[in-house]
Design a protein around this motif. Structure first.
Motif, PDB file in Angstrom:
ATOM      1  N   GLU A   2     -20.444 -59.087 -16.829  1.00  0.00           N
ATOM      2  CA  GLU A   2     -21.087 -57.806 -17.061  1.00  0.00           C
ATOM      3  C   GLU A   2     -22.587 -57.925 -16.839  1.00  0.00           C
ATOM      4  OE1 GLU A   2     -20.077 -56.530 -20.951  1.00  0.00           O
ATOM      5  OE2 GLU A   2     -17.941 -56.299 -20.520  1.00  0.00           O
ATOM      6  N   ALA A   3     -23.136 -56.996 -16.066  1.00  0.00           N
ATOM      7  CA  ALA A   3     -24.580 -56.956 -15.818  1.00  0.00           C
ATOM      8  C   ALA A   3     -25.106 -55.632 -16.322  1.00  0.00           C
ATOM      9  CB  ALA A   3     -24.857 -57.110 -14.327  1.00  0.00           C
ATOM     10  N   VAL A   4     -26.308 -55.630 -16.880  1.00  0.00           N
ATOM     11  CA  VAL A   4     -26.915 -54.418 -17.413  1.00  0.00           C
ATOM     12  C   VAL A   4     -27.892 -53.845 -16.397  1.00  0.00           C
ATOM     13  CG1 VAL A   4     -28.301 -53.421 -19.272  1.00  0.00           C
ATOM     14  CG2 VAL A   4     -26.682 -55.247 -19.789  1.00  0.00           C
ATOM     15  N   GLU A   5     -27.737 -52.574 -16.073  1.00  0.00           N
ATOM     16  CA  GLU A   5     -28.626 -51.863 -15.156  1.00  0.00           C
ATOM     17  C   GLU A   5     -29.191 -50.639 -15.865  1.00  0.00           C
ATOM     18  OE1 GLU A   5     -29.568 -52.705 -12.178  1.00  0.00           O
ATOM     19  OE2 GLU A   5     -28.190 -54.359 -11.742  1.00  0.00           O
ATOM     20  N   ASP A   6     -30.471 -50.361 -15.667  1.00  0.00           N
ATOM     21  CA  ASP A   6     -31.057 -49.177 -16.295  1.00  0.00           C
ATOM     22  C   ASP A   6     -30.429 -47.903 -15.750  1.00  0.00           C
ATOM     23  OD1 ASP A   6     -32.711 -50.648 -17.909  1.00  0.00           O
ATOM     24  OD2 ASP A   6     -34.476 -50.468 -16.632  1.00  0.00           O
ATOM     25  N   ILE A   7     -30.414 -47.762 -14.427  1.00  0.00           N
ATOM     26  CA  ILE A   7     -29.883 -46.543 -13.800  1.00  0.00           C
ATOM     27  C   ILE A   7     -28.909 -46.937 -12.697  1.00  0.00           C
ATOM     28  CG2 ILE A   7     -30.441 -44.441 -12.525  1.00  0.00           C
ATOM     29  CD1 ILE A   7     -33.228 -44.544 -13.757  1.00  0.00           C
ATOM     30  N   VAL A   8     -27.666 -46.467 -12.819  1.00  0.00           N
ATOM     31  CA  VAL A   8     -26.652 -46.698 -11.800  1.00  0.00           C
ATOM     32  C   VAL A   8     -26.315 -45.356 -11.153  1.00  0.00           C
ATOM     33  CG1 VAL A   8     -24.266 -47.382 -11.338  1.00  0.00           C
ATOM     34  CG2 VAL A   8     -25.671 -48.738 -12.907  1.00  0.00           C
ATOM     35  N   ILE A   9     -26.452 -45.304  -9.831  1.00  0.00           N
ATOM     36  CA  ILE A   9     -26.128 -44.108  -9.048  1.00  0.00           C
ATOM     37  C   ILE A   9     -24.881 -44.407  -8.242  1.00  0.00           C
ATOM     38  CG2 ILE A   9     -26.923 -42.526  -7.244  1.00  0.00           C
ATOM     39  CD1 ILE A   9     -29.818 -43.261  -8.067  1.00  0.00           C
ATOM     40  N   VAL A  10     -23.853 -43.585  -8.392  1.00  0.00           N
ATOM     41  CA  VAL A  10     -22.604 -43.806  -7.665  1.00  0.00           C
ATOM     42  C   VAL A  10     -22.605 -42.931  -6.421  1.00  0.00           C
ATOM     43  CG1 VAL A  10     -20.091 -43.825  -7.804  1.00  0.00           C
ATOM     44  CG2 VAL A  10     -21.462 -44.218  -9.872  1.00  0.00           C
ATOM     45  N   GLY A  11     -22.652 -43.559  -5.247  1.00  0.00           N
ATOM     46  CA  GLY A  11     -22.624 -42.829  -3.989  1.00  0.00           C
ATOM     47  C   GLY A  11     -23.935 -42.887  -3.237  1.00  0.00           C
ATOM     48  N   HIS A 142     -16.542 -49.826 -14.242  1.00  0.00           N
ATOM     49  CA  HIS A 142     -15.615 -50.833 -13.730  1.00  0.00           C
ATOM     50  C   HIS A 142     -15.464 -50.658 -12.217  1.00  0.00           C
ATOM     51  CE1 HIS A 142     -13.962 -52.136 -17.738  1.00  0.00           C
ATOM     52  NE2 HIS A 142     -14.473 -50.947 -18.074  1.00  0.00           N
ATOM     53  N   LEU A 143     -15.639 -51.747 -11.490  1.00  0.00           N
ATOM     54  CA  LEU A 143     -15.551 -51.715 -10.033  1.00  0.00           C
ATOM     55  C   LEU A 143     -14.233 -52.320  -9.559  1.00  0.00           C
ATOM     56  CD1 LEU A 143     -19.194 -52.789  -9.114  1.00  0.00           C
ATOM     57  CD2 LEU A 143     -18.297 -50.499  -9.553  1.00  0.00           C
ATOM     58  N   SER A 144     -13.864 -51.990  -8.330  1.00  0.00           N
ATOM     59  CA  SER A 144     -12.573 -52.428  -7.789  1.00  0.00           C
ATOM     60  C   SER A 144     -12.472 -53.939  -7.634  1.00  0.00           C
ATOM     61  CB  SER A 144     -12.305 -51.753  -6.433  1.00  0.00           C
ATOM     62  OG  SER A 144     -13.360 -52.029  -5.528  1.00  0.00           O
ATOM     63  N   ASP A 145     -13.618 -54.623  -7.553  1.00  0.00           N
ATOM     64  CA  ASP A 145     -13.574 -56.081  -7.425  1.00  0.00           C
ATOM     65  C   ASP A 145     -13.459 -56.787  -8.768  1.00  0.00           C
ATOM     66  OD1 ASP A 145     -16.077 -55.752  -8.538  1.00  0.00           O
ATOM     67  OD2 ASP A 145     -17.193 -56.645  -6.876  1.00  0.00           O
ATOM     68  N   GLY A 146     -13.316 -55.999  -9.837  1.00  0.00           N
ATOM     69  CA  GLY A 146     -13.157 -56.572 -11.173  1.00  0.00           C
ATOM     70  C   GLY A 146     -14.439 -56.713 -11.957  1.00  0.00           C
ATOM     71  N   SER A 147     -15.583 -56.529 -11.323  1.00  0.00           N
ATOM     72  CA  SER A 147     -16.858 -56.641 -12.034  1.00  0.00           C
ATOM     73  C   SER A 147     -17.140 -55.382 -12.844  1.00  0.00           C
ATOM     74  CB  SER A 147     -18.002 -56.897 -11.046  1.00  0.00           C
ATOM     75  OG  SER A 147     -18.128 -55.824 -10.136  1.00  0.00           O
ATOM     76  N   ILE A 148     -18.018 -55.528 -13.834  1.00  0.00           N
ATOM     77  CA  ILE A 148     -18.364 -54.432 -14.734  1.00  0.00           C
ATOM     78  C   ILE A 148     -19.883 -54.340 -14.830  1.00  0.00           C
ATOM     79  CG2 ILE A 148     -18.162 -53.497 -17.074  1.00  0.00           C
ATOM     80  CD1 ILE A 148     -15.601 -55.164 -17.397  1.00  0.00           C
ATOM     81  N   LEU A 149     -20.380 -53.127 -14.708  1.00  0.00           N
ATOM     82  CA  LEU A 149     -21.802 -52.875 -14.892  1.00  0.00           C
ATOM     83  C   LEU A 149     -22.018 -52.079 -16.172  1.00  0.00           C
ATOM     84  CD1 LEU A 149     -22.877 -51.774 -11.283  1.00  0.00           C
ATOM     85  CD2 LEU A 149     -23.244 -54.004 -12.348  1.00  0.00           C
ATOM     86  N   LYS A 150     -23.032 -52.474 -16.934  1.00  0.00           N
ATOM     87  CA  LYS A 150     -23.432 -51.691 -18.104  1.00  0.00           C
ATOM     88  C   LYS A 150     -24.626 -50.835 -17.708  1.00  0.00           C
ATOM     89  CE  LYS A 150     -21.895 -54.787 -21.822  1.00  0.00           C
ATOM     90  NZ  LYS A 150     -22.336 -55.566 -23.024  1.00  0.00           N
ATOM     91  N   ALA A 151     -24.473 -49.511 -17.818  1.00  0.00           N
ATOM     92  CA  ALA A 151     -25.518 -48.603 -17.355  1.00  0.00           C
ATOM     93  C   ALA A 151     -26.138 -47.832 -18.508  1.00  0.00           C
ATOM     94  CB  ALA A 151     -24.944 -47.633 -16.336  1.00  0.00           C
ATOM     95  N   LYS A 152     -27.486 -47.820 -18.538  1.00  0.00           N
ATOM     96  CA  LYS A 152     -28.190 -46.957 -19.494  1.00  0.00           C
ATOM     97  C   LYS A 152     -28.130 -45.499 -19.051  1.00  0.00           C
ATOM     98  CE  LYS A 152     -31.574 -50.352 -21.153  1.00  0.00           C
ATOM     99  NZ  LYS A 152     -33.029 -50.630 -21.285  1.00  0.00           N
ATOM    100  N   VAL A 153     -28.144 -45.295 -17.729  1.00  0.00           N
ATOM    101  CA  VAL A 153     -28.001 -43.959 -17.141  1.00  0.00           C
ATOM    102  C   VAL A 153     -26.996 -44.060 -16.005  1.00  0.00           C
ATOM    103  CG1 VAL A 153     -29.160 -41.996 -16.041  1.00  0.00           C
ATOM    104  CG2 VAL A 153     -30.440 -43.457 -17.631  1.00  0.00           C
TER     105      VAL A 153
END
Length: 406
Positions: A2-11, A142-153
């Protein structure tokens, strides 16, 4: 892991990259997740009206794009039933000085320009979101490769089939019963068309031809769908044959645009929209999650405002988040998340009415323009051309503002 990201934008489409660039201009880092292995430019090109150029200037890429795309100085509509022009509106010098600016921008050029302005590593390709869940103040992506991101936004710019919009409670966009075939064609020695937006209306069909520059032309053809049309979906050759058979009375040079188009440069898309009442009552934002672009307001293309509205979203969202996150106090605390929530609520409040108006007007204009009844055909060709052209220009007067509220 799991990695923490401040802002995750999908797309990494228009809305996602504009938001990321707007945040970057404010000194705020974001991570953009794109499910494909590269930038996608579905649709070839789109009309950028005055409101879009204000947004492009706000994020600092208007000037490099302008020389690559000719400015359009008129709008001409023609009936394919009679072959006669129903409206011919020129944007004279006085009108242009008041702010009208219309160009047809190639999607790939726009996306590459946006992406090239972002810091290296901002876009992560082959990263498909499969689910979202809550973890305290954070969202687990949750991503298709099994990794997980923790998003503040978490910002959903993932199109009409948005996983983020679904999480917010939006239904799948509704099919309007029409489809669009789009294409582009390149003339090595120049196409010779005037710099105008040419539209053609027939019984139940609508088409348009728009120069992008001196050598490239973008075209579209919308029609009422049927089971018979489903046979075309996997066959560009059948799409082309269908369009050529439905063009009606149009000038020879316009027909030649469709005839000259290579099969690799033709696509078909069903037209979908989000019912306006869902925009009024739905959750555009919730806690630290929101949507933008087609994930927020999919609309029919009858105003040519889908991509333009996505650009507006990106600027407004970056401004609202930028104002929220410029305060460094309480980072990682409940106070910070309350500020984030308020920032996203401000974005939703500013964009809700605009999206409602665009979706409603586009649907109404499309219903009239693509009618196949005698009464509506008469009104469209004889009574309403100036009104419909005026609606196109009216929607371009919107100003999304600058990246800074000051």
């Amino acid at each position: 892991m799991e990695a923490v990201e401040d802002i995750v934008i999908v797309g990494a489409g228009i809305a996602g990259l504009t938001t990321a660039l707007g945040l970057h201009r404010r000194g705020i880092r974001s991570l953009v997740l794109e499910s494909s292995d590269g930038l996608r430019a579905t649709g070839f090109a789109f009309t950028t009206w005055t409101n879009a150029w204000r947004a492009l200037d706000a994020v600092g890429i208007g000037e490099p794009l302008r020389p690559q795309h000719c400015q359009l100085f008129g709008l001409q509509t023609t009936s394919t039933i009679s072959g006669l022009s129903t409206a011919d509106r020129n944007f004279d010098a006085t009108e242009t000085q008041r702010g009208h600016e219309i160009r047809c921008v190639q999607r790939r050029t726009l996306l590459e320009t946006l992406a090239n302005e972002l810091p290296s590593g901002t876009i992560r390709y082959s990263s498909k979101v499969v689910s979202i869940e809550e973890s305290g103040y954070l969202k687990l992506v949750h991503l298709s490769d099994g990794s997980i991101l923790k998003a503040k936004v978490l910002i959903g710019c993932d199109g009409v089939n948005s996983a983020v919009a679904t999480w917010l409670g939006f239904k799948k966009p509704a099919f309007v019963g029409r489809s669009a075939i789009r294409g582009c064609v390149f003339y090595e020695h120049g196409h010779g068309f005037e710099p105008k937006f040419f539209q053609y209306f027939g019984e139940g069909v609508r088409s348009g031809v728009i120069p992008c520059d001196d050598k490239s032309i973008y075209w579209f053809f919308t029609f009422s769908s049927s089971r018979k049309n489903e046979e075309m979906e996997e066959s560009p050759a059948k799409m082309k044959q269908f369009v050529l058979g439905k063009l009606g009375k149009i000038p020879d040079n316009v027909r030649a645009v469709f005839e000259k188009t290579e099969l690799d440069n033709i696509i078909l898309s069903p037209l979908r929209f989000r019912p306006p009442w869902e925009i009024l009552w739905g959750n555009i934002s919730k806690t630290n999650v929101c949507v933008a672009g087609d994930a927020f307001h999919p609309m029919t293309p009858d105003l040519g405002q889908g991509g333009c509205a996505a650009l507006e979203d990106g600027v407004v969202l970056a401004r609202c988040l930028g104002e929220t996150l410029r305060e460094k106090q309480g980072m990682g605390s409940e106070e910070e998340y309350k500020r984030i929530e308020m920032g996203l609520q401000s974005y939703a409040k500013e964009r809700r009415r605009r999206a409602f108006e665009l979706i409603s007007t586009a649907y109404m204009v499309g219903y009239i323009q693509q009618s196949n009844g005698r009464v509506l055909n008469f009104l469209r060709d004889r009574v309403l051309p100036s009104f419909l052209a005026g609606q196109l220009l009216k929607m371009t007067s919107y100003d999304c503002g600058k990246l800074s509220a000051s």
